[in-house]
Design a protein around this motif. Sequence first.
Motif, PDB file in Angstrom:
ATOM      1  N   ASN A   4       0.807  -1.213   0.000  1.00  0.00           N
ATOM      2  CA  ASN A   4       0.000   0.000   0.000  1.00  0.00           C
ATOM      3  C   ASN A   4       0.839   1.261   0.000  1.00  0.00           C
ATOM      4  N   VAL A   5       2.167   1.122  -0.171  1.00  0.00           N
ATOM      5  CA  VAL A   5       3.083   2.257  -0.144  1.00  0.00           C
ATOM      6  C   VAL A   5       3.574   2.553  -1.556  1.00  0.00           C
ATOM      7  N   HIS A   6       3.574   3.840  -1.896  1.00  0.00           N
ATOM      8  CA  HIS A   6       4.171   4.273  -3.158  1.00  0.00           C
ATOM      9  C   HIS A   6       5.198   5.345  -2.831  1.00  0.00           C
ATOM     10  N   ILE A   7       6.411   5.167  -3.333  1.00  0.00           N
ATOM     11  CA  ILE A   7       7.484   6.122  -3.087  1.00  0.00           C
ATOM     12  C   ILE A   7       7.729   6.926  -4.353  1.00  0.00           C
ATOM     13  N   LEU A   8       7.710   8.237  -4.202  1.00  0.00           N
ATOM     14  CA  LEU A   8       7.994   9.151  -5.307  1.00  0.00           C
ATOM     15  C   LEU A   8       9.264   9.908  -4.976  1.00  0.00           C
ATOM     16  N   GLN A   9      10.098  10.136  -5.979  1.00  0.00           N
ATOM     17  CA  GLN A   9      11.337  10.871  -5.745  1.00  0.00           C
ATOM     18  C   GLN A   9      11.537  11.903  -6.850  1.00  0.00           C
ATOM     19  N   PRO A  10      10.933  13.086  -6.675  1.00  0.00           N
ATOM     20  CA  PRO A  10      11.125  14.140  -7.673  1.00  0.00           C
ATOM     21  C   PRO A  10      12.583  14.597  -7.694  1.00  0.00           C
ATOM     22  N   THR A  18       6.716  22.184 -12.634  1.00  0.00           N
ATOM     23  CA  THR A  18       6.939  20.762 -12.374  1.00  0.00           C
ATOM     24  C   THR A  18       5.988  20.138 -11.358  1.00  0.00           C
ATOM     25  N   THR A  19       5.229  20.956 -10.648  1.00  0.00           N
ATOM     26  CA  THR A  19       4.392  20.401  -9.582  1.00  0.00           C
ATOM     27  C   THR A  19       3.189  19.621 -10.102  1.00  0.00           C
ATOM     28  N   ASN A  24      -0.099  14.725 -10.191  1.00  0.00           N
ATOM     29  CA  ASN A  24      -0.698  13.658 -10.998  1.00  0.00           C
ATOM     30  C   ASN A  24      -0.213  12.288 -10.539  1.00  0.00           C
ATOM     31  N   GLN A  25       1.068  12.174 -10.218  1.00  0.00           N
ATOM     32  CA  GLN A  25       1.602  10.901  -9.736  1.00  0.00           C
ATOM     33  C   GLN A  25       0.949  10.515  -8.407  1.00  0.00           C
ATOM     34  N   ILE A  26       0.740  11.494  -7.554  1.00  0.00           N
ATOM     35  CA  ILE A  26       0.102  11.216  -6.264  1.00  0.00           C
ATOM     36  C   ILE A  26      -1.352  10.804  -6.474  1.00  0.00           C
ATOM     37  N   ARG A  27      -2.059  11.484  -7.356  1.00  0.00           N
ATOM     38  CA  ARG A  27      -3.455  11.106  -7.660  1.00  0.00           C
ATOM     39  C   ARG A  27      -3.530   9.686  -8.218  1.00  0.00           C
ATOM     40  N   GLU A  28      -2.608   9.352  -9.124  1.00  0.00           N
ATOM     41  CA  GLU A  28      -2.591   7.998  -9.685  1.00  0.00           C
ATOM     42  C   GLU A  28      -2.339   6.971  -8.594  1.00  0.00           C
TER      43      GLU A  28
END
Length: 108
Positions: A4-10, A18-19, A24-28
């Motif tokens: 249930n974890v998603h890690i994003l690294q901008p 860029t935000t 969008n990645q968080i919504r997905e």
Amino acid sequence: MQNNVHILQPVGVLDGNTTNELRNQIRESIQTGKQMILVDLQEVNFMNSSGIGALVAALKDVKKAGGGLFLCSLSDQVRIIFQLTKMERVFKPLKDRAEFEMKVLQLS
């Protein structure tokens, strides 16, 4: 629970240009059932008010979906912005991914 974890690294700059991609990645992530989202800011070397606004909006979206949004590994510049704007009170950033795993994942 790690499913249930998603890690994003901008990377680079989080500003008005860029935000949208980050939001969008968080919504997905939310739409695919991720309950916890970790945004690792280690590679972000600059953030302006648009970046902060996007993170606040994303926090609201994630909470509305019943999840949690966590931040870690703030660069020095981002940490200063968070201190000046008092955003560290809102997000309570974690030192790094290891602290996320220890304090958040082991509690869930």
